[in-house]
Enzyme design. Structure first.
Site, PDB file in Angstrom:
ATOM      1  N   ARG A 256     -52.634 -17.004  54.236  1.00 17.01           N
ATOM      2  CA  ARG A 256     -52.990 -15.747  54.911  1.00 17.01           C
ATOM      3  C   ARG A 256     -53.920 -16.081  56.071  1.00 17.01           C
ATOM      4  O   ARG A 256     -55.067 -16.480  55.865  1.00 17.01           O
ATOM      5  CB  ARG A 256     -53.679 -14.791  53.927  1.00 17.01           C
ATOM      6  CG  ARG A 256     -53.884 -13.373  54.479  1.00 17.01           C
ATOM      7  CD  ARG A 256     -54.578 -12.506  53.444  1.00 17.01           C
ATOM      8  NE  ARG A 256     -53.793 -12.365  52.238  1.00 17.01           N
ATOM      9  CZ  ARG A 256     -52.846 -11.450  52.062  1.00 17.01           C
ATOM     10  NH1 ARG A 256     -52.565 -10.612  53.034  1.00 17.01           N
ATOM     11  NH2 ARG A 256     -52.174 -11.381  50.936  1.00 17.01           N
TER      12      ARG A 256
ATOM     13  N   SER B 238     -40.569  -9.355  55.793  1.00 19.16           N
ATOM     14  CA  SER B 238     -40.333  -7.973  55.384  1.00 19.16           C
ATOM     15  C   SER B 238     -39.289  -7.397  56.329  1.00 19.16           C
ATOM     16  O   SER B 238     -39.497  -7.376  57.546  1.00 19.16           O
ATOM     17  CB  SER B 238     -41.615  -7.136  55.473  1.00 19.16           C
ATOM     18  OG  SER B 238     -42.510  -7.469  54.437  1.00 19.16           O
TER      19      SER B 238
ATOM     20  N   ARG C 134     -54.117 -10.603  63.054  1.00 17.41           N
ATOM     21  CA  ARG C 134     -54.430  -9.603  62.032  1.00 17.41           C
ATOM     22  C   ARG C 134     -55.792  -9.904  61.425  1.00 17.41           C
ATOM     23  O   ARG C 134     -56.031 -11.015  60.948  1.00 17.41           O
ATOM     24  CB  ARG C 134     -53.361  -9.597  60.927  1.00 17.41           C
ATOM     25  CG  ARG C 134     -51.950  -9.324  61.444  1.00 17.41           C
ATOM     26  CD  ARG C 134     -50.920  -9.327  60.339  1.00 17.41           C
ATOM     27  NE  ARG C 134     -49.582  -9.161  60.879  1.00 17.41           N
ATOM     28  CZ  ARG C 134     -48.467  -9.104  60.144  1.00 17.41           C
ATOM     29  NH1 ARG C 134     -48.554  -9.198  58.822  1.00 17.41           N
ATOM     30  NH2 ARG C 134     -47.289  -8.957  60.724  1.00 17.41           N
TER      31      ARG C 134
ATOM     32  N   GLU D  97     -44.377 -13.947  50.004  1.00 16.37           N
ATOM     33  CA  GLU D  97     -43.591 -13.150  50.937  1.00 16.37           C
ATOM     34  C   GLU D  97     -43.568 -13.821  52.303  1.00 16.37           C
ATOM     35  O   GLU D  97     -44.625 -14.121  52.862  1.00 16.37           O
ATOM     36  CB  GLU D  97     -44.182 -11.740  51.044  1.00 16.37           C
ATOM     37  CG  GLU D  97     -43.434 -10.820  51.981  1.00 16.37           C
ATOM     38  CD  GLU D  97     -44.200 -10.561  53.262  1.00 16.37           C
ATOM     39  OE1 GLU D  97     -43.620 -10.806  54.334  1.00 16.37           O
ATOM     40  OE2 GLU D  97     -45.365 -10.134  53.188  1.00 16.37           O
TER      41      GLU D  97
ATOM     42  N   ARG E 243     -46.158 -19.547  55.967  1.00 16.59           N
ATOM     43  CA  ARG E 243     -45.742 -19.744  54.580  1.00 16.59           C
ATOM     44  C   ARG E 243     -44.457 -20.540  54.472  1.00 16.59           C
ATOM     45  O   ARG E 243     -44.240 -21.245  53.477  1.00 16.59           O
ATOM     46  CB  ARG E 243     -45.622 -18.389  53.882  1.00 16.59           C
ATOM     47  CG  ARG E 243     -46.981 -17.734  53.671  1.00 16.59           C
ATOM     48  CD  ARG E 243     -46.871 -16.396  52.999  1.00 16.59           C
ATOM     49  NE  ARG E 243     -48.186 -15.821  52.732  1.00 16.59           N
ATOM     50  CZ  ARG E 243     -48.393 -14.627  52.201  1.00 16.59           C
ATOM     51  NH1 ARG E 243     -47.362 -13.867  51.873  1.00 16.59           N
ATOM     52  NH2 ARG E 243     -49.619 -14.192  51.999  1.00 16.59           N
TER      53      ARG E 243
END
Length: 423
Positions: free
Chosen positions: A274, A349, A259, A346, A387
């Site tokens: 990230r 999801s 990404r 987070e 994470r």
């Protein structure tokens, strides 16, 4: 892709609902008009073809009985053919315009999703696992892992620039352990697949990652293949243009994910928060519409299993409409508490995408009525390693600088303590 019947019959409602996801209502009405124009041109085109076929048959009959009338009819057919060519071009352009607009409309939010304009409207469903206790002495994972020689951001930057990581020794083995742990956790319920990390453009379009998020994706210019942002993309693409029989289908895969994070420059960039390239274990379900609610509960529970087994404090967050992804109708985020940052991160999801992705990818089933219909799709991260890796380092930090790991990971590493890398 939205159901055209819903778009045409309930345009006002569609516009209002998509406005809660940040879509300008004018885009909805413009798309509605494009669909109507394409349908109108298609009808005119069909009528013109029928007329030309009828007149063409008359030419042969007239040429044998009345050559002069036959010549006039032949000229009229030539004129119809010219008009047909012009209308075919207009029809193709209308079809492309309709498709271009439809591909930019996001999925409708579920009526059950909280309505809001930003993340402040997200609803915390509940807290799970051990209590999240702030610790003023807790250090961030990059300091702990850096001192142990497990995390090497300087050499990662030398290799690839910012947003990448190099893990060493037990740091690398911990990441591999998390992947194997995540796959083993779901081996009895899911079919495991190894899939390509680069896919064709239409596969990315099918999941809703293109064209909307083109700037966030990596692609190879020579082959026009796209690096996958999540394992969901190839797992969904498996059944593109297929008619499925046995449902639900449940898949799990471990992939690298890529990404560009073009819209997140400078945000949460330290350590493993990230990254442009990371590893993730992904779950995907395909089901009938009447199975959607049950399957959402199942995939959410399965995504929580890893956090429960690892003994990490986490919370479940019901995302509001404005915070939903492009393809999602309903999303619950799983957020792990980071004591070193004193914030919730987070790590998964879990999303219901209703029939939106299946319409884009032409993935169908045949209900009892006999007429084919789009399946429904769901996805969620079983283990998003960066994470979770960071949370384990921070929660396991000990006064002597070493890191204690949960017992479920011991067999994957052959040890329970992360110590300084001696190499």
């Amino acid at each position: 892709m939205l159901d055209l019947t819903v778009l045409l019959d309930d345009t006002d409602d569609v516009a209002k609902r998509l406005a809660t996801k940040g879509t300008d209502e004018s885009a909805v009405f413009a798309t509605r008009d494009a669909v109507l124009r394409r349908r109108s041109l298609r009808k005119e085109l069909d009528d013109l073809r029928a007329e030309m076929n009828r007149r063409s048959k008359e030419v042969g009959r007239l040429m044998s009985t009345d050559p002069e009338a036959g010549q006039r009819a032949r000229a009229e057919v030539a004129d119809l053919k010219s008009r047909l060519t012009t209308m075919e071009t207009a029809s193709r352009e209308a079809e492309q315009h309709e498709r271009d607009l439809l591909l930019l409309l996001p999925n409708l939010p579920s009526p059950d999703a909280p309505v809001g304009t930003d993340e402040s409207a997200n609803v915390i469903v509940g807290y799970r696992g051990p209590e999240a206790v702030p610790n003023p002495n807790a250090r961030p994972h990059w300091e702990i892992a850096g001192e142990l020689g497990l995390f090497d951001p300087d050499r990662a930057a030398k290799l690839s620039g910012s947003g990448f990581s190099v893990l060493r020794g037990d740091g690398a083995r911990l990441l591999r352990a998390l992947v194997n742990f995540g796959l083993d956790l779901h081996r009895d319920e899911y079919e495991e697949l190894i899939v390509p990390h680069f896919v064709r453009q239409d596969i990315m379009v099918g999941t809703g990652h293109l064209p909307k998020f083109q700037d966030d994706a990596y692609n190879t210019t020579l082959d026009n293949l796209w690096a996958i942002p999540t394992g969901e993309v190839p797992l969904m693409g498996l059944h593109r243009d297929e008619l499925l029989d046995a449902l639900p289908l449940k898949y799990v895969t471990a992939t690298a994910c890529y990404r560009r994070e073009a819209g997140s420059a400078g945000k949460d960039t330290r350590g493993m928060q990230r990254l442009h390239e990371f590893h993730k274990v992904e779950l995907v379900h395909l089901c009938r519409p009447e199975q959607l609610g049950e399957q959402f509960d199942q995939i959410l529970a399965n995504a929580e299993k890893s956090l429960q087994a690892l003994g990490l404090p986490y919370r479940v967050v019901d995302l509001c409409t404005a915070d939903l992804t492009f393809s999602s109708a309903r999303t619950f985020d799983l957020e792990v508490y980071s004591p070193g940052l004193d914030k919730w991160l987070e790590v998964s999801s879990v999303s219901s995408c209703s029939d939106f992705q299946a319409r884009r990818g032409n993935i169908r089933y045949r209900p009892e009525s006999g007429r084919t219909a789009a399946v429904c799709t769901l996805n969620g991260s079983a283990v998003a390693t960066p994470r979770v890796w960071a949370a384990l380092v921070e929660h396991g930090q000990r006064p002597d600088g070493t890191v204690e790991l949960p017992e479920v990971l011991h067999r994957y590493l052959g040890k329970g303590i992360l110590e300084p890398n001696r190499r």
